[in-house]
Design a protein around this motif. Structure first.
Motif, mmCIF file in Angstrom:
data_model
loop_
_atom_site.group_PDB
_atom_site.id
_atom_site.type_symbol
_atom_site.label_atom_id
_atom_site.label_comp_id
_atom_site.label_asym_id
_atom_site.label_seq_id
_atom_site.Cartn_x
_atom_site.Cartn_y
_atom_site.Cartn_z
ATOM 1 N N VAL A 125 32.425 17.216 27.940
ATOM 2 C CA VAL A 125 31.936 18.591 27.687
ATOM 3 C C VAL A 125 31.626 19.296 29.020
ATOM 4 O O VAL A 125 31.860 20.500 29.174
ATOM 5 N N GLY A 126 31.096 18.534 29.979
ATOM 6 C CA GLY A 126 30.840 19.157 31.299
ATOM 7 C C GLY A 126 32.120 19.658 31.940
ATOM 8 O O GLY A 126 32.137 20.738 32.580
ATOM 9 N N ALA A 127 33.211 18.852 31.774
ATOM 10 C CA ALA A 127 34.494 19.298 32.325
ATOM 11 C C ALA A 127 34.977 20.581 31.655
ATOM 12 O O ALA A 127 35.531 21.484 32.299
ATOM 13 N N ILE A 128 34.713 20.626 30.292
ATOM 14 C CA ILE A 128 35.101 21.855 29.566
ATOM 15 C C ILE A 128 34.326 23.052 30.108
ATOM 16 O O ILE A 128 34.866 24.143 30.314
ATOM 17 N N LEU A 129 33.014 22.857 30.341
ATOM 18 C CA LEU A 129 32.181 23.964 30.859
ATOM 19 C C LEU A 129 32.677 24.422 32.243
ATOM 20 O O LEU A 129 32.746 25.623 32.529
ATOM 21 N N ASP A 130 33.040 23.489 33.096
ATOM 22 C CA ASP A 130 33.545 23.857 34.438
ATOM 23 C C ASP A 130 34.837 24.661 34.325
ATOM 24 O O ASP A 130 35.044 25.664 35.046
ATOM 25 N N ALA A 131 35.735 24.228 33.419
ATOM 26 C CA ALA A 131 37.013 24.941 33.267
ATOM 27 C C ALA A 131 36.792 26.353 32.751
ATOM 28 O O ALA A 131 37.426 27.328 33.204
ATOM 29 N N VAL A 132 35.866 26.468 31.778
ATOM 30 C CA VAL A 132 35.606 27.809 31.230
ATOM 31 C C VAL A 132 34.997 28.723 32.298
ATOM 32 O O VAL A 132 35.348 29.909 32.429
ATOM 33 N N ASN A 133 34.072 28.184 33.062
ATOM 34 C CA ASN A 133 33.485 28.997 34.145
ATOM 35 C C ASN A 133 34.561 29.458 35.165
ATOM 36 O O ASN A 133 34.523 30.573 35.696
ATOM 37 N N GLU A 134 35.538 28.582 35.435
ATOM 38 C CA GLU A 134 36.640 28.959 36.344
ATOM 39 C C GLU A 134 37.460 30.094 35.772
ATOM 40 O O GLU A 134 37.879 31.020 36.476
ATOM 41 N N LEU A 135 37.675 30.012 34.420
ATOM 42 C CA LEU A 135 38.401 31.102 33.756
ATOM 43 C C LEU A 135 37.646 32.425 33.847
ATOM 44 O O LEU A 135 38.235 33.508 34.030
ATOM 45 N N VAL A 136 36.307 32.335 33.714
ATOM 46 C CA VAL A 136 35.487 33.565 33.816
ATOM 47 C C VAL A 136 35.630 34.182 35.209
ATOM 48 O O VAL A 136 35.808 35.405 35.370
ATOM 49 N N ARG A 137 35.554 33.340 36.242
ATOM 50 C CA ARG A 137 35.702 33.857 37.613
ATOM 51 C C ARG A 137 37.097 34.439 37.843
ATOM 52 O O ARG A 137 37.252 35.476 38.501
ATOM 53 N N LEU A 138 38.117 33.783 37.311
ATOM 54 C CA LEU A 138 39.487 34.277 37.470
ATOM 55 C C LEU A 138 39.673 35.641 36.798
ATOM 56 O O LEU A 138 40.285 36.554 37.345
ATOM 57 N N ALA A 139 39.103 35.774 35.583
ATOM 58 C CA ALA A 139 39.182 37.059 34.879
ATOM 59 C C ALA A 139 38.477 38.158 35.645
ATOM 60 O O ALA A 139 38.938 39.309 35.718
ATOM 61 N N ALA A 140 37.327 37.788 36.236
ATOM 62 C CA ALA A 140 36.600 38.785 37.022
ATOM 63 C C ALA A 140 37.409 39.212 38.241
ATOM 64 O O ALA A 140 37.424 40.389 38.639
ATOM 65 N N THR A 141 38.144 38.264 38.876
ATOM 66 C CA THR A 141 38.950 38.574 40.067
ATOM 67 C C THR A 141 40.132 39.470 39.734
ATOM 68 O O THR A 141 40.429 40.448 40.424
ATOM 69 N N LEU A 142 40.839 39.157 38.643
ATOM 70 C CA LEU A 142 42.044 39.922 38.288
ATOM 71 C C LEU A 142 41.726 41.283 37.681
ATOM 72 O O LEU A 142 42.310 42.298 38.038
ATOM 73 N N GLY A 143 40.843 41.310 36.744
ATOM 74 C CA GLY A 143 40.615 42.535 36.001
ATOM 75 C C GLY A 143 39.365 43.272 36.352
ATOM 76 O O GLY A 143 39.148 44.385 35.843
ATOM 77 N N GLU A 144 38.531 42.724 37.210
ATOM 78 C CA GLU A 144 37.253 43.347 37.514
ATOM 79 C C GLU A 144 36.566 43.824 36.230
ATOM 80 O O GLU A 144 36.326 45.002 36.014
ATOM 81 N N PRO A 145 36.298 42.912 35.354
ATOM 82 C CA PRO A 145 35.728 43.309 34.060
ATOM 83 C C PRO A 145 34.267 43.683 34.136
ATOM 84 O O PRO A 145 33.668 44.090 33.162
ATOM 85 N N GLY A 146 33.678 43.549 35.273
ATOM 86 C CA GLY A 146 32.236 43.788 35.399
ATOM 87 C C GLY A 146 31.549 42.484 35.773
ATOM 88 O O GLY A 146 32.174 41.494 36.121
ATOM 89 N N ALA A 147 30.296 42.469 35.693
ATOM 90 C CA ALA A 147 29.557 41.253 36.067
ATOM 91 C C ALA A 147 29.773 40.164 35.022
ATOM 92 O O ALA A 147 29.387 40.295 33.868
ATOM 93 N N ALA A 148 30.494 39.090 35.414
ATOM 94 C CA ALA A 148 30.713 37.969 34.468
ATOM 95 C C ALA A 148 29.405 37.206 34.254
ATOM 96 O O ALA A 148 28.611 37.019 35.179
#
Length: 626
Positions: free
Chosen positions: A588-611
């Motif tokens: 589950v910790g690995a899942i949480l790390d992967a999801v957090n990476e996806l959040v940062r990636l989305a913030a970098t590409l789309g500038e969705p606001g404060a993730a």
């Protein structure tokens, strides 16, 4: 009757107005002459009144009696008083003689005043009116009196013309009054008229209209109207020198034709100075058109010389005898032949020069057709210059455009360019600008301040000291600057720049054409370079626009993924707390790390606001789970 019409421009119109103003300012006839005119013709005049008028002027009385004694009436010295002259000769004859003396005296005195003014101007150093010396006033009066005597003699031989001899003399005497008036009011311009008429071998009236804007016919008519001369005399002054068939129908048409014939005869005999240098009307044709006696013009030559000599003595023109006039007319004829001979020689030289120039033009056009560059054109210009003007032409200066350096082109013996050298910037005192004239002049290198600039590059030229520059065309937007290096001299080959103009104009035209071609070639290169840069900018713009599209898509995707990722984070955090197995907790910790990476990636590409941070999501998830 219709006046002679000719179109004049505004400048000439103003000049005509000035001329007429000056004509109107000339003196009127003397009081005696005016009273004689007002006395009327013989059918209604008081003889006593006319005699009294004439005798009131003793000088005129004396001159008048002299004229009357010498009239062809066979009276000799029997005419001793004015009254006797009126009785023996008739009132009209005496009145015409008196008018002749009055007009002659008036215009001679006015002319003397003009001569004195001219002498004063010349003595003070003024040169503006020196040209009036070309008008022979004494010769003019001799011609005028000759025409009057000739007309009088013709009337005596042809009584059917219905013209009184004294009227014919007066009309002939005054026929060219307009020339005298123009010379009085415009001495400088009329001197130019006489010279131009002589150089062009034309009559004065043609040049008068071109130079002054009005001819002596109309000026003389204006003066005759101002003096209130009889209508027949006015029309003779206005209409003489026309062919008989062109004269208008009028009661005094015969008088006009008679004076025209008399002038043609006197010009043919070269009597006096007529100011006309064209071919006179044919006296034989005029004689036949007037239907005169069968004797012909030759029959009056001897009587004419005798009558002219007598009349000139009375008028004080210092002619001794008839043979003197004959010799003078022969001298005038010789002078005219000499002028014609000189003119013919000059025209022959001009024709030869023109032929040489045209040959050079043809040769240049044939040779320059093979040129493949503007440098080769300049080489052909140099060869053409040597062909026509002589000398040597070792090279030329050439500037492709105003902002480019000058080049020195050296020519070989076969009209080829053997070397091209870029020159240093012009020295400070150099003057490489000149006014483009239709006929290029040849200037020294020192005059343009270029001697020290060019000498090091021309040290091998034997004629360096005699080398000069002939400007061809000044540099412009679509024309190169070009000067020919030459030792040519127009005078040495008997030419003038104006005579060589057809060739030099051909040189300039060729250089301008090639200059325009080179300018278009350079412009075409600039356009191609500009087109390449535009294509590159368009490609970069397309790439930029493509990245913008990708960024927009990524931004949209990131916004859509944000709620799902938040949910996954929350539920994974709750699940992690409930698990007890170390292995499951690690997964589950690995899942949480992967999801957090996806959040940062989305913030970098789309500038969705404060993730949302993991900690924040955890707290939110805990509350949700609770």
């Amino acid at each position: 009757m219709t006046q002679r019409s000719h179109a004049i421009d505004p400048v000439l119109a103003k000049r005509v107005e000035t001329v007429l103003e000056r004509v109107d300012a000339l003196p009127t006839l003397s009081n005696v002459a005016a009273r004689l005119l007002s006395a009327g013709s013989s059918d209604r005049a008081d003889i006593g009144e006319v005699v009294t008028i004439i005798e009131s002027d003793p000088a005129m009385s004396t001159r008048l009696l002299g004229l009357c004694r010498r009239a062809d009436r066979g009276l000799g010295d029997r005419v001793r008083t004015v009254k006797h002259a009126v009785v023996m000769l008739g009132l009209d004859a005496v009145r015409s003689a008196a008018l002749s003396v009055s007009v002659y005296d008036l215009m001679t005195k006015e002319g003397q005043a003009s001569r004195e003014a001219l002498d004063a101007q010349l003595a003070s150093g003024a040169e503006a009116t020196a040209s009036t010396l070309s008008f022979d006033r004494v010769g003019f009066w001799k011609h005028a009196v000759a025409v009057g005597c000739c007309a009088e003699l013709l009337v005596g031989q042809n009584s059917r013309l219905g013209v009184a001899p004294e009227e014919a003399f007066l009309a002939g005497l005054l026929h060219d009054l307009g020339k005298l008036v123009l010379e009085l009011v415009l001495p400088r311009a009329y001197g130019q008229v006489v010279r131009l008429a002589e150089s062009r071998a034309v009559d004065a009236s043609e040049v008068e209209r071109a130079v002054i804007g009005i001819d002596h016919h109309e000026v003389g008519k204006r003066m005759a109207e101002r003096w209130n001369l009889p209508t027949p005399i006015r029309d003779v002054i206005w209409l003489h020198s026309r062919p008989i068939e062109l004269l208008p129908e009028a009661p005094h048409r015969g008088l006009i034709g008679l004076v025209t014939l008399s002038e043609a005869i006197c010009r043919g005999l070269h009597l006096g100075f007529a100011c006309d240098f064209g071919q006179p009307l044919d006296a034989g044709t005029l004689w036949r058109d007037l239907r005169l006696s069968a004797k012909g013009a030759d029959s009056i030559i001897q009587p004419l010389h005798t009558a002219l000599s007598d009349r000139l003595k009375v008028l004080g023109l210092d002619v001794d005898a008839g043979p003197t006039l004959l010799l003078e007319s022969l001298a005038n004829a010789n002078r005219r032949l000499s002028r014609l001979n000189t003119s013919l020689h000059e025209r022959a030289r001009t024709a030869q020069a023109s032929s040489r120039v045209l040959d050079a033009v043809g040769s240049y056009q044939r040779s320059v057709a093979s040129a493949r560059s503007i440098a080769e054109v300049l080489a052909h210009v140099g060869a053409s210059s040597m062909q026509l003007l002589g000398g040597v032409c070792p090279g030329a200066l050439f500037q492709p455009a105003p902002d480019e350096p000058w080049q020195l082109l050296r020519f070989g013996p076969g009209s080829e360019v053997i070397s091209t050298r870029l020159l240093d910037p012009l020295p400070p005192k150099a003057r490489m600008t000149w006014t483009h004239a239709p006929e290029p002049t040849i200037m020294s290198m020192s005059m343009l301040g270029l001697h020290s600039w060019l000498e090091p590059h021309l040290s091998d030229v034997p004629e360096l000291k005699r080398l000069k520059l002939m400007p061809l065309i000044p540099a412009g937007e679509f024309a190169p600057g070009a000067l020919l290096l030459t030792t040519a001299n127009y005078e040495a080959v008997g030419l003038t720049p104006a005579q060589a103009h057809p060739l030099t104009a051909g040189w300039s035209s060729s250089l301008r054409a090639w200059g325009a071609t080179d300018a278009l070639r350079r412009l075409s290169g600039h356009l191609q370079e500009s087109a390449r840069r535009v294509a590159e900018l368009e490609a970069a713009l397309a790439r930029t626009q493509s990245l913008d599209s990708i960024g927009a898509a990524a931004q949209s995707t990131a916004r859509q993924m944000e709620p799902h990722l938040t949910t996954i984070l929350g539920r994974a955090s709750v699940l992690k707390k409930r698990l007890t197995e170390a292995q499951d907790v690690a997964s589950v910790g690995a899942i949480l790390d992967a999801v957090n990476e996806l959040v940062r990636l989305a913030a970098t590409l789309g500038e969705p606001g404060a993730a949302p941070a993991v900690e924040t999501v955890h707290r939110g998830s805990d509350k949700a789970a609770a």
